[in-house]
Design an enzyme around this catalytic site. Structure first.
Site, mmCIF file in Angstrom:
data_model
loop_
_atom_site.group_PDB
_atom_site.id
_atom_site.type_symbol
_atom_site.label_atom_id
_atom_site.label_comp_id
_atom_site.label_asym_id
_atom_site.label_seq_id
_atom_site.Cartn_x
_atom_site.Cartn_y
_atom_site.Cartn_z
ATOM 1 N N CYS A 114 0.752 -1.055 -0.236
ATOM 2 C CA CYS A 114 0.062 -0.096 -0.052
ATOM 3 C C CYS A 114 0.690 1.204 -0.079
ATOM 4 O O CYS A 114 0.480 2.261 -0.286
ATOM 5 C CB CYS A 114 -0.939 0.169 1.037
ATOM 6 S SG CYS A 114 -2.170 -1.371 1.160
ATOM 7 N N HIS A 249 -3.295 7.392 1.570
ATOM 8 C CA HIS A 249 -3.815 6.037 1.087
ATOM 9 C C HIS A 249 -5.365 5.931 1.596
ATOM 10 O O HIS A 249 -5.513 6.079 2.600
ATOM 11 C CB HIS A 249 -2.867 5.189 1.686
ATOM 12 C CG HIS A 249 -3.242 3.677 1.568
ATOM 13 N ND1 HIS A 249 -3.610 3.218 0.305
ATOM 14 C CD2 HIS A 249 -3.349 2.554 2.470
ATOM 15 C CE1 HIS A 249 -3.973 1.946 0.424
ATOM 16 N NE2 HIS A 249 -3.972 1.547 1.626
ATOM 17 N N ASN A 279 -9.976 -0.035 -0.880
ATOM 18 C CA ASN A 279 -8.333 -0.110 -0.598
ATOM 19 C C ASN A 279 -7.841 -0.552 -1.954
ATOM 20 O O ASN A 279 -7.847 -1.791 -2.035
ATOM 21 C CB ASN A 279 -8.168 -0.831 0.465
ATOM 22 C CG ASN A 279 -6.636 -0.771 0.712
ATOM 23 O OD1 ASN A 279 -5.791 -0.346 -0.026
ATOM 24 N ND2 ASN A 279 -6.059 -1.102 1.975
HETATM 25 O O1 UT7 Z 1 -4.075 -0.879 3.199
HETATM 26 C C1 UT7 Z 1 -3.157 -1.256 4.441
HETATM 27 C C2 UT7 Z 1 -3.900 -0.818 5.760
HETATM 28 N N1 UT7 Z 1 -4.935 -1.580 6.084
HETATM 29 C C3 UT7 Z 1 -5.750 -0.910 7.016
HETATM 30 O O2 UT7 Z 1 -5.388 0.089 7.268
HETATM 31 C C4 UT7 Z 1 -6.752 -1.704 7.489
HETATM 32 C C5 UT7 Z 1 -6.962 -1.326 9.010
HETATM 33 N N2 UT7 Z 1 -8.149 -2.012 9.686
HETATM 34 C C6 UT7 Z 1 -9.315 -1.875 9.325
HETATM 35 O O3 UT7 Z 1 -9.629 -1.018 8.557
HETATM 36 C C7 UT7 Z 1 -10.272 -2.258 10.564
HETATM 37 O O4 UT7 Z 1 -9.732 -2.977 11.585
HETATM 38 C C8 UT7 Z 1 -11.466 -3.210 9.580
HETATM 39 C C9 UT7 Z 1 -12.197 -2.640 8.773
HETATM 40 C C10 UT7 Z 1 -10.486 -4.404 8.886
HETATM 41 C C11 UT7 Z 1 -12.263 -4.129 10.768
HETATM 42 O O5 UT7 Z 1 -12.974 -3.030 11.569
HETATM 43 P P1 UT7 Z 1 -13.157 -3.180 13.115
HETATM 44 O O6 UT7 Z 1 -13.990 -2.096 13.801
HETATM 45 O O7 UT7 Z 1 -11.503 -3.203 13.440
HETATM 46 O O8 UT7 Z 1 -13.701 -4.492 13.194
HETATM 47 P P2 UT7 Z 1 -13.304 -5.906 14.045
HETATM 48 O O9 UT7 Z 1 -12.309 -6.505 13.219
HETATM 49 O O10 UT7 Z 1 -13.184 -5.571 15.366
HETATM 50 O O11 UT7 Z 1 -14.590 -6.857 13.935
HETATM 51 C C12 UT7 Z 1 -15.771 -6.541 14.368
HETATM 52 C C13 UT7 Z 1 -16.806 -7.490 14.175
HETATM 53 C C14 UT7 Z 1 -16.516 -8.725 14.611
HETATM 54 O O12 UT7 Z 1 -17.517 -9.622 15.197
HETATM 55 P P3 UT7 Z 1 -17.423 -9.896 16.545
HETATM 56 O O13 UT7 Z 1 -16.180 -10.735 16.987
HETATM 57 O O14 UT7 Z 1 -17.394 -8.649 17.236
HETATM 58 O O15 UT7 Z 1 -18.651 -10.588 16.810
HETATM 59 C C15 UT7 Z 1 -16.132 -9.290 13.144
HETATM 60 O O16 UT7 Z 1 -16.297 -10.777 12.988
HETATM 61 O O17 UT7 Z 1 -17.303 -7.469 12.894
HETATM 62 C C16 UT7 Z 1 -17.185 -8.844 12.475
HETATM 63 N N3 UT7 Z 1 -17.021 -8.676 10.954
HETATM 64 C C17 UT7 Z 1 -17.899 -8.458 9.909
HETATM 65 N N4 UT7 Z 1 -19.158 -8.209 10.080
HETATM 66 C C18 UT7 Z 1 -19.811 -7.705 8.853
HETATM 67 C C19 UT7 Z 1 -15.607 -8.667 10.301
HETATM 68 N N5 UT7 Z 1 -15.768 -8.410 8.951
HETATM 69 C C20 UT7 Z 1 -17.311 -8.417 8.774
HETATM 70 C C21 UT7 Z 1 -18.064 -8.073 7.625
HETATM 71 N N6 UT7 Z 1 -19.132 -7.886 7.717
HETATM 72 N N7 UT7 Z 1 -17.263 -7.810 6.331
#
Ligand code: UT7
Length: 322
Positions: A114, A249, A279
């Site tokens: 990225c 980015h 992304n």
């Molecule tokens: O390009 C390089 C840099 N990359 C990034 O910058 C990405 C950085 N990270 C992020 O953008 C975020 O961490 C994410 C968007 C990937 C995730 O957001 P989050 O607020 O950190 O969510 P989480 O991983 O804590 O997941 C929360 C919940 C989980 O369920 P439980 O365990 O709370 O029941 C996940 O299983 O959301 C669930 N979940 C989803 N639900 C619906 C994870 N993916 C999905 C989905 N749809 N696609």
């Protein structure tokens, strides 16, 4: 007078096929609400048959050349940032070189995921200022859809395909004139497993799929980006209030907001396109840059800050005047 790499043209393309969150939710256990709330993403474009990183890169390069009024044969250097090359080798940059008729110059790919476009701009700038070439095409191009695990909802909703390009020209300009003023790059291999692909030619002999521990990447991204922004502004001798546009980015709206807040930059100075293409890894900074140039937000004589963070980890930032 000072020798600088001056931005003289931009271009970008997205694949024809646009995929909304609702369409994705028909195949994966997710929802438009979750994706918009957690990431700000509404659409992504997915490469179809006949579309590759190379074809997207060529189309973006041709647009940037047209905008610059430069012929392909006048390009002496092509640096293409990608994590999804058409082939393991030859470098996708050489395909662009052949397509635009820039034969005989320098062409190579850069792999910094990225942050690839920031690495590519910095490398091209160094080579232009040392006289290796007069004009450079710097490209970020990706087909992330080809390395996604479409069964993994935690990653497949986040990425898209696209390409962006810029033409840089070495010129002698006044101190307060246009061009790349400062670049800062970093890497920290200790966190390689937080965002990686679980395959490769020399390890598994397969292409592999993207894997990410999103929350941990998020935390590192905000800290690293705020630090490198401070560092690059200091190197350029400017303050946050002097910046006209931040072109970040485009990974996640929440990262853009948190970084801007941490750094004291008003959100209206941040170019945001993540909602439209998700992304796109190395393509996202030049995609956002070209969008804001073409819609008239970015004007000649303005101070821009480009920044990115990605797998490796790698991160970097660059200050330039248009
Ligand atoms: O390009 C390089 C840099 N990359 C990034 O910058 C990405 C950085 N990270 C992020 O953008 C975020 O961490 C994410 C968007 C990937 C995730 O957001 P989050 O607020 O950190 O969510 P989480 O991983 O804590 O997941 C929360 C919940 C989980 O369920 P439980 O365990 O709370 O029941 C996940 O299983 O959301 C669930 N979940 C989803 N639900 C619906 C994870 N993916 C999905 C989905 N749809 N696609």
């Amino acid at each position: 007078m000072i020798r600088r790499s001056v931005l003289i043209g931009t271009g970008s393309v997205l694949p024809k096929r646009k995929v909304s969150n609702a369409e994705l939710a028909e195949k994966v256990d997710t929802s438009d609400e979750w994706i918009v709330e957690r990431t700000g993403i509404r659409n992504r474009h997915i490469a179809g048959e006949g579309e590759t990183t190379g074809t997207l890169a060529i189309a973006a390069a041709q647009q940037a050349l047209a905008a610059a009024g430069v012929d392909g044969k006048d390009i002496g250097l092509i640096v293409l940032a990608t994590a999804t090359p058409d082939q393991t080798f030859p470098a996708t940059a050489t395909k662009v070189q052949q397509a635009i008729g820039a034969n005989g110059g320098i062409a190579f790919d850069v792999a910094a995921v990225c942050s690839g476009f920031l690495y590519a701009i910095s490398v091209a700038d160094s080579m232009l200022r040392t006289g290796m070439a007069q004009r450079a095409l710097v490209i970020g191009a990706e087909t992330m859809s080809r390395i996604l695990d479409w069964e993994d909802r935690t990653t497949c909703v986040l990425f898209g395909d696209g390409a962006g390009a810029v033409v840089l020209e070495a010129r002698d300009v006044a101190e307060d004139g246009p061009g790349v003023i400062a670049s800062k790059l970093h890497a920290d291999g200790a966190h390689g497993d937080l965002l990686c692909v679980d395959g490769g030619p020399s390890s598994t002999g397969t292409v592999g799929h993207l894997r990410m521990k999103g929350q941990e990447v998020f935390r590192h991204a905000v800290v690293n980006l705020a630090n490198v922004l401070a560092e690059v502004l200091d190197a350029a001798g400017i303050e946050p209030k002097d910046v006209d546009w931040v072109v970040p980015h485009q990974a996640n709206q929440r990262i853009l907001d948190a970084t801007a807040r941490k750094f004291g930059l008003p959100p209206e100075k941040v170019v945001v396109t993540v909602d439209q293409h998700a992304n796109t890894s190395a393509a996202s900074v030049p995609l956002a840059l070209d969008t804001a140039v073409r819609d008239g937000r970015i004007k000649p004589g303005q101070l821009l800050v480009l920044e990115a963070m990605g797998g490796g980890f790698t991160w970097g930032a660059c200050v330039l005047r248009t």
